[in-house]
Structure formats: C-alpha cells, structure tokens
Design an enzyme around this catalytic site. Structure first.
Site, mmCIF file in Angstrom:
data_model
loop_
_atom_site.group_PDB
_atom_site.id
_atom_site.type_symbol
_atom_site.label_atom_id
_atom_site.label_comp_id
_atom_site.label_asym_id
_atom_site.label_seq_id
_atom_site.Cartn_x
_atom_site.Cartn_y
_atom_site.Cartn_z
ATOM 1 N N ALA A 83 -2.824 -2.361 14.069
ATOM 2 C CA ALA A 83 -3.893 -3.418 14.275
ATOM 3 C C ALA A 83 -4.956 -3.402 13.333
ATOM 4 O O ALA A 83 -5.343 -2.227 12.989
ATOM 5 C CB ALA A 83 -4.353 -3.391 15.943
ATOM 6 N N THR A 131 -1.898 0.356 3.404
ATOM 7 C CA THR A 131 -1.504 -0.608 2.144
ATOM 8 C C THR A 131 -1.629 0.289 0.981
ATOM 9 O O THR A 131 -2.519 1.302 0.793
ATOM 10 C CB THR A 131 -2.548 -1.801 2.311
ATOM 11 O OG1 THR A 131 -2.475 -2.506 1.223
ATOM 12 C CG2 THR A 131 -4.015 -1.330 2.447
ATOM 13 N N ASP A 132 -0.943 -0.329 -0.106
ATOM 14 C CA ASP A 132 -1.187 0.153 -1.512
ATOM 15 C C ASP A 132 -2.356 -0.025 -2.116
ATOM 16 O O ASP A 132 -2.793 0.437 -3.132
ATOM 17 C CB ASP A 132 0.149 -0.262 -2.283
ATOM 18 C CG ASP A 132 0.070 -1.953 -2.510
ATOM 19 O OD1 ASP A 132 -0.508 -2.431 -1.649
ATOM 20 O OD2 ASP A 132 0.982 -2.342 -3.299
ATOM 21 N N GLU A 133 -3.278 -0.905 -1.523
ATOM 22 C CA GLU A 133 -4.451 -1.572 -2.013
ATOM 23 C C GLU A 133 -5.369 -0.529 -2.069
ATOM 24 O O GLU A 133 -6.608 -0.605 -2.767
ATOM 25 C CB GLU A 133 -4.865 -2.899 -1.229
ATOM 26 C CG GLU A 133 -4.006 -4.108 -1.369
ATOM 27 C CD GLU A 133 -4.167 -5.327 -0.850
ATOM 28 O OE1 GLU A 133 -5.343 -5.674 -0.931
ATOM 29 O OE2 GLU A 133 -3.446 -6.135 -0.392
ATOM 30 N N TYR A 156 -11.727 -5.328 2.321
ATOM 31 C CA TYR A 156 -10.536 -4.640 3.179
ATOM 32 C C TYR A 156 -9.955 -3.713 2.728
ATOM 33 O O TYR A 156 -9.648 -2.463 3.506
ATOM 34 C CB TYR A 156 -9.374 -5.933 2.942
ATOM 35 C CG TYR A 156 -7.899 -5.620 3.359
ATOM 36 C CD1 TYR A 156 -7.780 -5.186 4.684
ATOM 37 C CD2 TYR A 156 -6.923 -5.480 2.532
ATOM 38 C CE1 TYR A 156 -6.279 -4.885 5.170
ATOM 39 C CE2 TYR A 156 -5.694 -5.022 2.839
ATOM 40 C CZ TYR A 156 -5.247 -4.704 4.076
ATOM 41 O OH TYR A 156 -4.061 -4.431 4.501
ATOM 42 N N LYS A 160 -9.316 0.284 4.771
ATOM 43 C CA LYS A 160 -8.068 0.720 4.734
ATOM 44 C C LYS A 160 -8.475 2.125 4.525
ATOM 45 O O LYS A 160 -7.822 3.342 5.113
ATOM 46 C CB LYS A 160 -6.927 -0.043 4.483
ATOM 47 C CG LYS A 160 -6.741 -1.361 4.848
ATOM 48 C CD LYS A 160 -6.261 -1.222 6.518
ATOM 49 C CE LYS A 160 -4.759 -0.717 6.600
ATOM 50 N NZ LYS A 160 -4.310 -0.680 8.110
#
Ligand code: NAD
Ligand code: TYD
Length: 349
Positions: A83, A131-133, A156, A160
């Site tokens: 989520a 995430t890879d971000e 974002y 994360k």
C-alpha cells in the site's frame, strides 16, 4: 491456515500478487487490506473475490488502532506491504499524502507487527515492497546494486526511502524479521492510467495527445508485473531475513523509443496505418527533478534465489496492449467522473 496480510492488494501490483498467492497457495489465507484510494479498484480482483482463502478488509494503514485489531483478529503471521501513494507527478503536487501514507502508514504496520508478534518472531516476516527510485538517478553507465547508496530526488522516492529505513530500523532495533525488495518500473494489466504505459495506450486508442516530458530521452527499466509478483513470491518464501533484493529485467528503454513501440503496436492491432498515431506525440515541459535513468542489476536475485523474468519485452508489451484494448470497460470506469476531474486539476497550468 497461515494468515498473510497483503496491503494495497486492490492496486496494480498488489492485485497481481494477491491473485498469484490465492491461486497458488490454497492453504494460505490472504487478507487484502486496502483503503481504496483513487488507485485501488476491487474490479482488479473480480476473478478471485469468491475464493475461500481470500478476504478483503477495508482499512487505512495509517489507522493504527484498526490495523492492530486486524493483526489480532486474523492472527496475521506475515505481511507483504505494498500500500502506497505511487505516482511521482502526484508527489510533486501533494507531498503530504506521500509522507502520510508511505512513511506513517509503514510505521503503523511495523508497530502493529511488533506488538502482535513480540516475544515470538518464529515464522513471522514483514516484507516491504519498495522501488529502485530510492537509489536516485544514473548517468549513461552503471546499474543500481543492493549496496548502492540511497539518493532519492522526488517526494515519492524520498517517502519510499524513508519507509525502507524505518523497516531496517525495526529489524536492527527490535529484531523484527524483515525483508525488502526494490523493483524497477512495472507494466501490465490493471495499471492506473496516470502512469506512462496505460495512459499512452489509452490516449493512442482515443486519438488524444501524448504528453512526452522534456525530450523523451529519460530511461526506465521495464518489468512485466506478473514477473514482479513471481519475484515477490520467491523472496517471501526463500529470501534471507534482514536482506534486500533488487528486481529488474535488464530491459532499458528511452521513453520516446518505448512510446514508438506502443504506437506501432496499437496502430497495428486497430488496423491503422503504421506510424499513423505518431502525430499525437506532443513534447511538453519536463517533470521537475526528472531522474535521467534507472537500471537495476538483479544478479543477486538470480544467483541466490534462481529468479529470472519469464517474458520478453516484445511479448509483454503485445499482451499488455491487447489487454487494454479488450478491457475498455475497465478503463472507461476509472477514467470517467472523479478521475477526470482530478486529472484536469492536476495538469492545469
Ligand atoms: P498503486 O497506486 O496501483 O496501488 C496502491 C494501492 O495502495 C491502492 O490499491 C490504494 O488504494 C492502496 N492504498 C493507498 N494508500 C493506502 C492507505 N493509506 N491504506 C491502505 N491502502 C492504501 O501502486 P502500485 O503501482 O501497485 O505499487 C505498489 C507498491 O509497489 C508501492 O509500494 C510502490 O511504491 C511499489 N513499486 C511500484 C512500482 C511500479 O512500477 N508501479 C515499481 C516498484 C515498486
Ligand atoms: P511513470 O510511469 O510516471 O513512472 P516513474 O516516473 O515512476 O518512472 O513515468 C515513466 C517515464 O515516463 C518517466 O520518465 C516520466 C515519463 N512520462 C512522460 O513523459 N509523460 C507522461 O505523461 C508520464 C505519466 C510519464
């Protein structure tokens, strides 16, 4: 029956994961906890909603008391946490909701897991899907490894990254058994049409402009969503507690090349002339802080746990375009009404 809590199961990746787990493991009870934001859609799970080993619970992950009660009522033994607020453009417009859901929501789940499992961590696992971000942006060369230092740029990716740090802090401070995976960009069915691939497929079909940010030369590493779900399954069952795994398909594309593949595929499947829809390409102002290139090295996952992507990109994109063409009703239901208003608000200059 082992009770597994999947958060965000009504979203894009979550729904693919829930479907995989429910069908593959009849002995698991899969509890899908989702608050159903604009991105959550129970229609994504129509085909499995009546299965005995599946249950949907509407709950905001930030509502700590309710989350705690769900842990106890369902005797949750493991969590796979997806989520999140997931779209970079929205995070630029409204960073608060990203901090709230992605950071505070993750913390709420960690605390609930700690209280519910304290004193008996045997057989328990908190799996955080990331995430890879979080690694930031690459230049022309190189790949993200599990050891790459965090360097998030967008609200974002910052949220994360923060949630990843909280997960590791609970492992290090309280001994909570955790695992994290960091995946590259996903594509496939049931993706909300704010993200590049479903947005552009839908726009090509409807002869609407294709807003390419900047020069279209940013690079993303695309993975078929069902391959991501398979990777999560493998890591959940065989990953080393406390470890991190990068997930990606060694499949880099500049945005503009990818857009041309989508145009070619849609035009062919709709019986249009080849390249007819290229006229829809519209270069627009670049995204603020737009990361240049993401590329994942998933060698560790392959060598340690034997996971590899199952689908070639050409096949995956063909399947994906066909799915959106064959499921127009799904797209129309979510691109009408509230979402149209949101989209108009979001992109007004
Ligand atoms: P999505 O936006 O499609 O779905 C998110 C889901 O979370 C929705 O069902 C939404 O209703 C739910 N949700 C949001 N806030 C909630 C809250 N407060 N309480 C309960 N539920 C809430 O996202 P996605 O693309 O499926 O991504 C899922 C996860 O995977 C995210 O954590 C994301 O960061 C990560 N991820 C995504 C990608 C990608 O390419 N999409 C790549 C790597 C990692
Ligand atoms: P997106 O799907 O939003 O994923 P992310 O930003 O998490 O990588 O965007 C993928 C790439 O496509 C990214 O470089 C931004 C670009 N993009 C456009 O050029 N136009 C658009 O309308 C969108 C949504 C994205």
């Amino acid at each position: 029956m082992k009770s597994i809590l999947v958060t965000g199961g009504a979203g894009f990746i979550g729904s693919h994961l829930v479907r995989l787990l429910v069908n593959k493991y009849p002995d698991y009870k899969i509890i899908n906890m989702d608050v159903l934001t604009y991105a959550g859609n129970l229609a994504n799970l129509k085909d499995i909603e009546d299965k005995e080993n599946y249950e949907f619970v509407k709950c905001d992950i930030c509502d700590f008391e309710k989350v705690q009660k769900i842990f106890l009522d369902y005797k949750i033994e493991s969590v796979i946490h997806l989520a999140a607020e997931s779209h970079v453009d929205r995070s630029i417009k409204d960073p608060f909701s990203f901090a709230q859901t992605n950071v505070m929501g993750t913390l709420s789940l960690l605390q609930a897991a700690k209280f519910a499992w304290e004193g008996n961590y045997e057989g328990k696992l908190f799996y955080h899907v990331s995430t890879d971000e979080v690694y930031g942006s690459l230049g022309e060369e190189g790949f993200f490894l599990e050891t790459t230092a965090y360097d998030p740029h967008s609200p974002y990716s910052a949220s994360k990254a923060s949630s990843d740090h909280f997960v590791r802090s609970f492992q290090d401070t309280f001994g909570l058994p955790t695992v994290i995976s960091n995946c590259s960009n996903n594509y496939g069915s049931y993706q909300f049409p704010e993200k590049l691939i479903p947005l552009f497929i839908n726009n090509i079909c409807n002869n609407k402009a294709l807003p390419v940010y900047g020069k279209g030369l940013n690079v993303r590493d695309w993975l078929y969503v069902e391959d991501h779900a398979r990777a999560i399954d493998v890591i959940f069952h065989e990953g080393k507690v406390g470890d991190t795994y990068n997930i990606g398909g060694f499949n880099e594309w500049t945005n503009i090349d990818l857009i041309k593949v989508m145009i070619k595929t849609v035009d062919r499947l709709l019986g249009r002339e080849e390249g007819e829809s290229e006229k829809l390409i519209t270069y627009v102002t670049d995204r603020a802080g737009h990361d240049l290139r993401y590329a994942i090295d998933s060698t560790k996952l392959k060598e340690e746990l034997g996971w590899e992507p199952s689908l070639q990109f050409e096949e995956g994109i063909e399947e994906t375009v066909k799915w959106y063409l064959e499921n127009k009703e799904w797209m129309e239901n979510i691109t009408s009404g509230e979402y149209e208003k949101y989209y108009a608000e979001m992109y007004k200059s």
